[in-house]
Scaffold this active site. Structure first.
Site, PDB file in Angstrom:
ATOM      1  N   THR A   1       2.113   1.742   5.982  1.00 27.60           N
ATOM      2  CA  THR A   1       1.455   2.891   5.375  1.00 27.60           C
ATOM      3  C   THR A   1       0.905   3.747   6.504  1.00 27.60           C
ATOM      4  O   THR A   1       0.461   3.218   7.525  1.00 27.60           O
ATOM      5  CB  THR A   1       0.307   2.468   4.441  1.00 27.60           C
ATOM      6  OG1 THR A   1      -0.580   3.580   4.216  1.00 27.60           O
ATOM      7  CG2 THR A   1      -0.513   1.340   5.034  1.00 27.60           C
ATOM      8  N   ASN A   2       0.923   5.054   6.320  1.00 30.46           N
ATOM      9  CA  ASN A   2       0.360   5.949   7.330  1.00 30.46           C
ATOM     10  C   ASN A   2      -1.162   5.939   7.305  1.00 30.46           C
ATOM     11  O   ASN A   2      -1.817   5.848   8.341  1.00 30.46           O
ATOM     12  CB  ASN A   2       0.869   7.381   7.118  1.00 30.46           C
ATOM     13  CG  ASN A   2       2.320   7.558   7.494  1.00 30.46           C
ATOM     14  OD1 ASN A   2       2.658   7.849   8.628  1.00 30.46           O
ATOM     15  ND2 ASN A   2       3.204   7.390   6.516  1.00 30.46           N
ATOM     16  N   THR A   3      -1.736   6.027   6.101  1.00 34.05           N
ATOM     17  CA  THR A   3      -3.184   6.173   5.978  1.00 34.05           C
ATOM     18  C   THR A   3      -3.943   5.039   6.650  1.00 34.05           C
ATOM     19  O   THR A   3      -4.946   5.267   7.339  1.00 34.05           O
ATOM     20  CB  THR A   3      -3.584   6.257   4.492  1.00 34.05           C
ATOM     21  OG1 THR A   3      -3.020   7.435   3.922  1.00 34.05           O
ATOM     22  CG2 THR A   3      -5.093   6.306   4.331  1.00 34.05           C
TER      23      THR A   3
ATOM     24  N   MET B   1       0.826  -1.208   0.000  1.00 32.67           N
ATOM     25  CA  MET B   1       0.000   0.000   0.000  1.00 32.67           C
ATOM     26  C   MET B   1       0.864   1.263   0.000  1.00 32.67           C
ATOM     27  O   MET B   1       0.820   2.043   0.937  1.00 32.67           O
ATOM     28  CB  MET B   1      -0.924  -0.024   1.228  1.00 32.67           C
ATOM     29  CG  MET B   1      -1.836  -1.252   1.268  1.00 32.67           C
ATOM     30  SD  MET B   1      -2.768  -1.424   2.791  1.00 32.67           S
ATOM     31  CE  MET B   1      -1.497  -1.956   3.948  1.00 32.67           C
TER      32      MET B   1
ATOM     33  N   CYS C   1       3.479  10.104   4.479  1.00 32.30           N
ATOM     34  CA  CYS C   1       3.045   9.081   3.535  1.00 32.30           C
ATOM     35  C   CYS C   1       4.300   8.317   3.170  1.00 32.30           C
ATOM     36  O   CYS C   1       5.345   8.929   2.890  1.00 32.30           O
ATOM     37  CB  CYS C   1       2.392   9.694   2.304  1.00 32.30           C
ATOM     38  SG  CYS C   1       2.082   8.511   0.977  1.00 32.30           S
ATOM     39  N   THR C   2       4.231   7.001   3.163  1.00 31.05           N
ATOM     40  CA  THR C   2       5.451   6.214   3.042  1.00 31.05           C
ATOM     41  C   THR C   2       6.101   6.301   1.668  1.00 31.05           C
ATOM     42  O   THR C   2       7.238   5.852   1.510  1.00 31.05           O
ATOM     43  CB  THR C   2       5.189   4.741   3.409  1.00 31.05           C
ATOM     44  OG1 THR C   2       4.074   4.243   2.653  1.00 31.05           O
ATOM     45  CG2 THR C   2       4.888   4.610   4.894  1.00 31.05           C
ATOM     46  N   GLU C   3       5.409   6.887   0.680  1.00 30.57           N
ATOM     47  CA  GLU C   3       6.030   7.074  -0.639  1.00 30.57           C
ATOM     48  C   GLU C   3       6.709   8.423  -0.808  1.00 30.57           C
ATOM     49  O   GLU C   3       7.484   8.609  -1.761  1.00 30.57           O
ATOM     50  CB  GLU C   3       4.984   6.923  -1.759  1.00 30.57           C
ATOM     51  CG  GLU C   3       4.548   5.506  -2.041  1.00 30.57           C
ATOM     52  CD  GLU C   3       3.464   5.033  -1.107  1.00 30.57           C
ATOM     53  OE1 GLU C   3       3.292   3.815  -0.983  1.00 30.57           O
ATOM     54  OE2 GLU C   3       2.784   5.897  -0.493  1.00 30.57           O
TER      55      GLU C   3
END
Length: 231
Positions: free
Chosen positions: A83-85, A10, A197-199
């Site tokens: 993932t943060n979300t 994700m 956000c991890t990206e």
């Protein structure tokens, strides 16, 4: 060494970074041939993204709880949601299993407090920036003051994540856009900025900001490595 359970995919772009960072952390401590004991559950992010934008958080919670239970059945000693979300349902995941969940906001907050930061800007998906599950944990548990970009900036940050970063696209113009958003957060008093956000760490780095950037991916992975190697 404890076995790490990773709930990923994700997107897989950031999950790959988790795998790299955790294994590099283990190797640096134990030697050149050492690697982490881990199990990865990887979602098809297209399905997750569709449910997110449909607002079907109940179904998403079911999917996350199922993943956590499958990892527990596989013998993991700890869990990470990569993932943060999707930490929106962290409490439900934690309640569904007996192994500990390492919440992504906590090592980030501890690093901020260690650096003497009290007022921090937050970048992430619209869900992370606008809902209270993340900001609330930072403020209520850790005493941080969190500020987010204005509505137009939030929309652009979100768009770049979902249209570019999760697809592995690194666009120079988007780096410029993120620099401008970061600059405006600093103008509003941010002493540092969370890459929530991890990206995002794929797009911007320290050279893109006049204040320190705290990358949740790297901090989460480092905390997992430490936890896995503790007695």
């Amino acid at each position: 060494m404890k076995m790490i359970g990773l709930i990923g995919g994700m997107s897989w772009e950031s999950s790959a970074e988790y795998y790299r960072l955790i294994n590099e952390g283990v190797r640096s401590r134990l030697g050149p041939t050492a690697s982490a004991r881990c199990v990865l559950w990887s979602f098809n992010f297209a399905e997750i993204e569709e449910l997110q934008h449909a607002g079907d958080w109940s179904r998403l919670t079911e999917r996350m709880v199922e993943a956590a239970r499958r990892l527990e059945d596989a013998g993991v000693d700890m869990l990470l949601i990569c993932t943060n979300t999707m930490h929106r349902m962290a409490a439900d995941v934690e309640a569904a299993v007996s192994v500990p969940l390492l919440h992504i906001a906590d090592p980030t907050a501890e690093s901020l407090k260690a650096a003497g930061i009290k007022r921090v800007g937050l970048l992430g998906t619209a869900f992370t920036m606008e809902h209270d599950f993340y900001r609330g944990r930072l403020s209520e548990k850790h005493g941080l003051e969190v500020i987010v970009p204005g509505s137009e900036d939030r929309a652009e940050v979100h768009r770049i994540i979902y249209e570019e970063l999760v697809a592995g696209k690194i666009v120079p113009a988007s780096r410029v856009a993120y620099r401008a958003v970061i600059s405006r957060l600093v103008e509003h008093g941010a002493e540092a900025v969370i890459l929530g956000c991890t990206e995002i760490m794929l797009l911007v780095g320290a050279e893109d900001s006049s204040v320190p950037l705290f990358d949740t991916t790297s901090l989460h992975a480092a905390a997992a490595t430490q936890m896995a190697m503790s007695s």
